[in-house]
Design an enzyme around this catalytic site. Structure first.
Site, PDB file in Angstrom:
ATOM      1  N   TYR A  92       0.836  -1.210   0.000  1.00  0.00           N
ATOM      2  CA  TYR A  92       0.000   0.000   0.000  1.00  0.00           C
ATOM      3  C   TYR A  92       0.861   1.246   0.000  1.00  0.00           C
ATOM      4  O   TYR A  92       0.565   2.212  -0.709  1.00  0.00           O
ATOM      5  CB  TYR A  92      -0.925   0.015   1.238  1.00  0.00           C
ATOM      6  CG  TYR A  92      -1.914   1.163   1.174  1.00  0.00           C
ATOM      7  CD1 TYR A  92      -3.126   1.011   0.515  1.00  0.00           C
ATOM      8  CD2 TYR A  92      -1.610   2.409   1.736  1.00  0.00           C
ATOM      9  CE1 TYR A  92      -4.023   2.066   0.416  1.00  0.00           C
ATOM     10  CE2 TYR A  92      -2.495   3.464   1.636  1.00  0.00           C
ATOM     11  CZ  TYR A  92      -3.700   3.292   0.968  1.00  0.00           C
ATOM     12  OH  TYR A  92      -4.578   4.331   0.865  1.00  0.00           O
ATOM     13  N   PHE A 144      -7.340  22.866 -23.578  1.00  0.00           N
ATOM     14  CA  PHE A 144      -7.665  21.452 -23.737  1.00  0.00           C
ATOM     15  C   PHE A 144      -8.879  21.176 -22.858  1.00  0.00           C
ATOM     16  O   PHE A 144      -9.037  21.782 -21.795  1.00  0.00           O
ATOM     17  CB  PHE A 144      -6.503  20.520 -23.394  1.00  0.00           C
ATOM     18  CG  PHE A 144      -6.862  19.097 -23.713  1.00  0.00           C
ATOM     19  CD1 PHE A 144      -6.930  18.673 -25.034  1.00  0.00           C
ATOM     20  CD2 PHE A 144      -7.231  18.209 -22.711  1.00  0.00           C
ATOM     21  CE1 PHE A 144      -7.361  17.385 -25.348  1.00  0.00           C
ATOM     22  CE2 PHE A 144      -7.651  16.918 -23.029  1.00  0.00           C
ATOM     23  CZ  PHE A 144      -7.711  16.516 -24.354  1.00  0.00           C
ATOM     24  N   THR A 145      -9.736  20.258 -23.311  1.00  0.00           N
ATOM     25  CA  THR A 145     -11.046  20.083 -22.681  1.00  0.00           C
ATOM     26  C   THR A 145     -10.974  19.848 -21.163  1.00  0.00           C
ATOM     27  O   THR A 145     -11.575  20.589 -20.385  1.00  0.00           O
ATOM     28  CB  THR A 145     -11.793  18.912 -23.349  1.00  0.00           C
ATOM     29  OG1 THR A 145     -10.928  17.779 -23.358  1.00  0.00           O
ATOM     30  CG2 THR A 145     -12.194  19.246 -24.770  1.00  0.00           C
ATOM     31  N   ASP A 233       1.876  21.430 -19.519  1.00  0.00           N
ATOM     32  CA  ASP A 233       1.161  20.193 -19.788  1.00  0.00           C
ATOM     33  C   ASP A 233       2.123  19.364 -20.632  1.00  0.00           C
ATOM     34  O   ASP A 233       2.281  19.597 -21.830  1.00  0.00           O
ATOM     35  CB  ASP A 233      -0.152  20.468 -20.532  1.00  0.00           C
ATOM     36  CG  ASP A 233      -0.911  19.172 -20.819  1.00  0.00           C
ATOM     37  OD1 ASP A 233      -0.282  18.098 -20.791  1.00  0.00           O
ATOM     38  OD2 ASP A 233      -2.119  19.233 -21.097  1.00  0.00           O
ATOM     39  N   LYS A 276       0.054   8.888 -22.955  1.00  0.00           N
ATOM     40  CA  LYS A 276       0.548   9.304 -24.281  1.00  0.00           C
ATOM     41  C   LYS A 276       2.039   9.010 -24.397  1.00  0.00           C
ATOM     42  O   LYS A 276       2.413   7.850 -24.489  1.00  0.00           O
ATOM     43  CB  LYS A 276       0.239  10.792 -24.500  1.00  0.00           C
ATOM     44  CG  LYS A 276      -1.229  11.073 -24.855  1.00  0.00           C
ATOM     45  CD  LYS A 276      -2.131  11.040 -23.663  1.00  0.00           C
ATOM     46  CE  LYS A 276      -3.474  11.687 -23.883  1.00  0.00           C
ATOM     47  NZ  LYS A 276      -4.311  11.602 -22.677  1.00  0.00           N
ATOM     48  N   ARG A 400     -13.077  17.268 -33.162  1.00  0.00           N
ATOM     49  CA  ARG A 400     -12.417  18.306 -32.383  1.00  0.00           C
ATOM     50  C   ARG A 400     -12.860  19.652 -32.953  1.00  0.00           C
ATOM     51  O   ARG A 400     -12.125  20.353 -33.630  1.00  0.00           O
ATOM     52  CB  ARG A 400     -10.889  18.177 -32.435  1.00  0.00           C
ATOM     53  CG  ARG A 400     -10.330  16.896 -31.849  1.00  0.00           C
ATOM     54  CD  ARG A 400     -10.151  16.872 -30.336  1.00  0.00           C
ATOM     55  NE  ARG A 400     -11.364  16.671 -29.548  1.00  0.00           N
ATOM     56  CZ  ARG A 400     -11.350  16.442 -28.239  1.00  0.00           C
ATOM     57  NH1 ARG A 400     -10.216  16.370 -27.567  1.00  0.00           N
ATOM     58  NH2 ARG A 400     -12.459  16.293 -27.580  1.00  0.00           N
ATOM     59  N   PHE A 467     -18.956  16.255 -25.541  1.00  0.00           N
ATOM     60  CA  PHE A 467     -18.557  15.446 -26.701  1.00  0.00           C
ATOM     61  C   PHE A 467     -18.517  13.959 -26.405  1.00  0.00           C
ATOM     62  O   PHE A 467     -18.697  13.133 -27.295  1.00  0.00           O
ATOM     63  CB  PHE A 467     -17.195  15.918 -27.226  1.00  0.00           C
ATOM     64  CG  PHE A 467     -16.157  15.999 -26.144  1.00  0.00           C
ATOM     65  CD1 PHE A 467     -16.005  17.172 -25.417  1.00  0.00           C
ATOM     66  CD2 PHE A 467     -15.372  14.915 -25.820  1.00  0.00           C
ATOM     67  CE1 PHE A 467     -15.073  17.257 -24.387  1.00  0.00           C
ATOM     68  CE2 PHE A 467     -14.433  14.987 -24.807  1.00  0.00           C
ATOM     69  CZ  PHE A 467     -14.285  16.166 -24.086  1.00  0.00           C
TER      70      PHE A 467
HETATM   71  C1  P71 Z   1      -6.776  12.605 -26.219  1.00  0.00           C
HETATM   72  C2  P71 Z   1      -6.845  12.682 -24.752  1.00  0.00           C
HETATM   73  C3  P71 Z   1      -7.868  11.876 -24.012  1.00  0.00           C
HETATM   74  C4  P71 Z   1      -9.135  12.636 -24.081  1.00  0.00           C
HETATM   75  C5  P71 Z   1      -9.434  13.544 -23.090  1.00  0.00           C
HETATM   76  C6  P71 Z   1     -10.569  14.321 -23.208  1.00  0.00           C
HETATM   77  C7  P71 Z   1     -11.369  14.201 -24.325  1.00  0.00           C
HETATM   78  C8  P71 Z   1     -11.086  13.272 -25.302  1.00  0.00           C
HETATM   79  C9  P71 Z   1      -9.962  12.495 -25.170  1.00  0.00           C
HETATM   80  C10 P71 Z   1      -5.895  13.880 -22.914  1.00  0.00           C
HETATM   81  C11 P71 Z   1      -5.119  14.963 -22.482  1.00  0.00           C
HETATM   82  C12 P71 Z   1      -4.343  15.752 -23.410  1.00  0.00           C
HETATM   83  C13 P71 Z   1      -3.661  16.855 -22.966  1.00  0.00           C
HETATM   84  C14 P71 Z   1      -2.873  17.695 -23.901  1.00  0.00           C
HETATM   85  C15 P71 Z   1      -4.433  16.458 -20.750  1.00  0.00           C
HETATM   86  C16 P71 Z   1      -5.133  15.351 -21.138  1.00  0.00           C
HETATM   87  C17 P71 Z   1      -5.911  14.585 -20.107  1.00  0.00           C
HETATM   88  N1  P71 Z   1      -6.042  13.577 -24.190  1.00  0.00           N
HETATM   89  N2  P71 Z   1      -3.718  17.194 -21.664  1.00  0.00           N
HETATM   90  O1  P71 Z   1      -6.049  13.418 -26.810  1.00  0.00           O
HETATM   91  O2  P71 Z   1      -4.273  15.429 -24.704  1.00  0.00           O
HETATM   92  O3  P71 Z   1      -5.269  13.413 -19.818  1.00  0.00           O
HETATM   93  O4  P71 Z   1      -6.895  11.642 -20.544  1.00  0.00           O
HETATM   94  O5  P71 Z   1      -4.991  11.108 -19.009  1.00  0.00           O
HETATM   95  O6  P71 Z   1      -6.897  12.435 -18.201  1.00  0.00           O
HETATM   96  O7  P71 Z   1      -7.426  11.718 -26.780  1.00  0.00           O
HETATM   97  P1  P71 Z   1      -6.071  12.083 -19.375  1.00  0.00           P
END
Ligand code: P71
Length: 481
Positions: A92, A144-145, A233, A276, A400, A467
């Site tokens: 843990y 970013f969303t 980021d 990523k 997007r 979305f």
């Molecule tokens: C991508 C994603 C995943 C995603 C997130 C929201 C809507 C659709 C798809 C996530 C990112 C990203 C950047 C620049 C933070 C996050 C969040 N991307 N910054 O591109 O691209 O990370 O998904 O691990 O929570 O499909 P998280």
């Protein structure tokens, strides 16, 4: 499938010299295990799309042939990473895998403190909660969303300070992620309080576009004069490092690893989605250099994520990520990774398909406005295009555009982003060049019949991050489906 008269262009278009040059870009790995995928019939796809409310997020993955929804958590892990999973210590508290991860992050990103989280948005949540107060302004190089959501959720207001070229899909600026220093200075001098500047490398919503080292240094200088920290980021910062190496004067002789460290050294901390660059299926972290801030983040992580030495990840997840980081900073890996995206982009460009230029690091972005020039933005051109692409050959992509941009919190009206894009996102180490050829064929076929779709109307709209779960119906005859 695509129309029969279409021939993949690459063999005809490339000279032998160019093809030979491609050979140096072959992937630095071979395939040991495969996962079967299946083609579907047009009738099956039509039924699946209707059932999914014309939203590619709501499709079952098994109904997809080539899945370019996202590069997030979809990477193939190496045998070394899989071996690492077996070495997970699921204690843990204080698992050795946490310390391996801490070591990898310090060595390659250079930050002092590591606060693990279940994924990127977990880190964004904690950073926003410890730094943003109601009424604050948070400037960033395009939204970013999830990032913007957490900033607003903490009471802040996001302000876009990216250069104008980023909003122009045809601009060939090599660093479309750059911050406009005049815009930033205006915010820094007029806003009541700026808790930090949010600097994304690369910029996802602009098309996977990088930020230059020169710009990062200039942003750093400006922020230091105003006493404002810079938080990166770093989700795709290694891809950004590759672009600096290949495009920015003075960096061709440096390794991605060296450039990454230099990039991070200009910032005070980062949020990270490990799904990523770091080549794992789940995980993330928050890094900070400031001791007191890190203490506050550790206080919060135990409330929302898990103990500060696992933050929502299993020990084995942390080991896989520590190893993934090592692999991700290798130049050979990055060359093959970004090279594959470029390969698909060049195929499409040679066929006259409107895409965002320059080609980005993790995805090729189709310009839905130029696909459907007569379609109103509130008939959701990019959502329509994503639906059409799925119908044609079972390729899944992601909207997007206006759907992703959501509504203005104050007025309740749609945000109308200038970019109305569909993202073809390439998972790392998953698909071959032949898959890319099939995708290009399908996009070209959909482009050739662009006069047909009429667009969509939204019939269900969730309150947050709409979305993901919104549902649509075709508008009039000739719409998708
Ligand atoms: C991508 C994603 C995943 C995603 C997130 C929201 C809507 C659709 C798809 C996530 C990112 C990203 C950047 C620049 C933070 C996050 C969040 N991307 N910054 O591109 O691209 O990370 O998904 O691990 O929570 O499909 P998280």
């Amino acid at each position: 499938m695509a129309s029969p008269q279409y021939q993949p262009p690459h063999s005809a278009l490339r000279t032998i010299g160019q093809q030979l040059r491609r050979r140096s870009w072959a992937e630095p790995w071979k395939i040991k295990m495969v996962e079967p995928i299946r083609r579907t019939t047009p009738e099956q796809r039509e039924a699946a799309l209707r059932g999914a409310g014309y939203n590619t997020f709501l499709l079952r993955a098994e109904d997809v042939y080539i899945d370019l929804l996202t590069d997030s958590g979809t990477s193939a892990m190496s045998d070394w990473q899989w071996a690492g999973l077996m070495l997970g210590d699921e204690a843990y508290a204080g698992s050795k895998n946490y310390y391996h991860l801490e070591d990898a992050v310090r060595r390659h990103y250079g930050y002092k403190h590591l606060i693990p989280t279940h994924q990127g948005r977990g880190a964004e949540h904690i950073l926003s909660q410890i730094m943003i107060r109601p009424g604050d302004t948070v400037p960033g190089n395009m939204y970013f969303t999830t990032t913007r959501y957490h900033q607003e959720h903490a009471g802040g207001q996001f302000v876009d300070v990216i250069i104008d070229e980023a909003h122009d899909p045809a601009s060939l600026h090599p660093f479309k992620g750059d911050i406009d220093l005049a815009k930033l200075e205006r915010v820094l001098t007029t806003a009541k309080h700026v808790p930090y500047v949010c600097l994304a490398a690369t910029v996802n919503m602009a098309g996977g576009q990088p930020i230059s080292m020169a710009n990062v240094r200039a942003v750093r200088g400006l922020c230091s004069r105003h006493g404002v920290p810079v938080m990166m980021d770093a989700t795709r910062a290694v891809e950004n490092a590759w672009f600096i190496k290949s495009r920015e004067r003075g960096y061709s002789g440096k390794t991605c690893a060296e450039i990454l460290l230099e990039l991070c050294s200009q910032t005070d901390g980062c949020t990270m989605s490990g799904k990523k660059d770091p080549l794992v299926n789940i995980g993330g972290w928050l890094s900070l250099n400031d001791d007191a801030l890190a203490d506050r983040a550790r206080n919060l992580v135990v409330v929302y994520e898990g103990l500060h030495t696992y933050g929502g990840m299993a020990g084995r997840d942390m080991e896989a990520m520590a190893r993934g980081i090592e692999e991700s900073v290798q130049d050979e890996h990055m060359q093959a990774r970004v090279g594959q995206v470029e390969y698909l982009g060049e195929l499409l460009q040679s066929e006259g398909v409107p895409i965002v230029l320059p080609i980005g690091g993790h995805a090729v972005y189709l310009d839905a406005r130029r696909f459907y020039p007569k379609m109103a933005q509130d008939s959701f051109p990019a959502q329509t295009l994503a639906a059409e692409l799925y119908l044609d050959a079972g390729v899944r992509s992601m909207e997007r555009g206006i759907v992703s941009a959501g509504r203005d919190k104050a007025t309740g009206r749609h945000h109308y982003p200038r970019l109305e894009l569909v993202r073809l996102t390439i998972p790392r180490r998953v698909y071959t060049q032949a898959h890319m050829d099939v995708v290009a064929e399908s996009v070209v076929a959909v482009h050739a019949r662009a006069e047909r779709p009429r667009g969509l109307r939204m019939v269900y709209e969730p309150e947050q991050l709409r979305f993901f779960q919104a549902r649509f119906e075709p508008l009039g005859a000739g719409g998708p489906g």
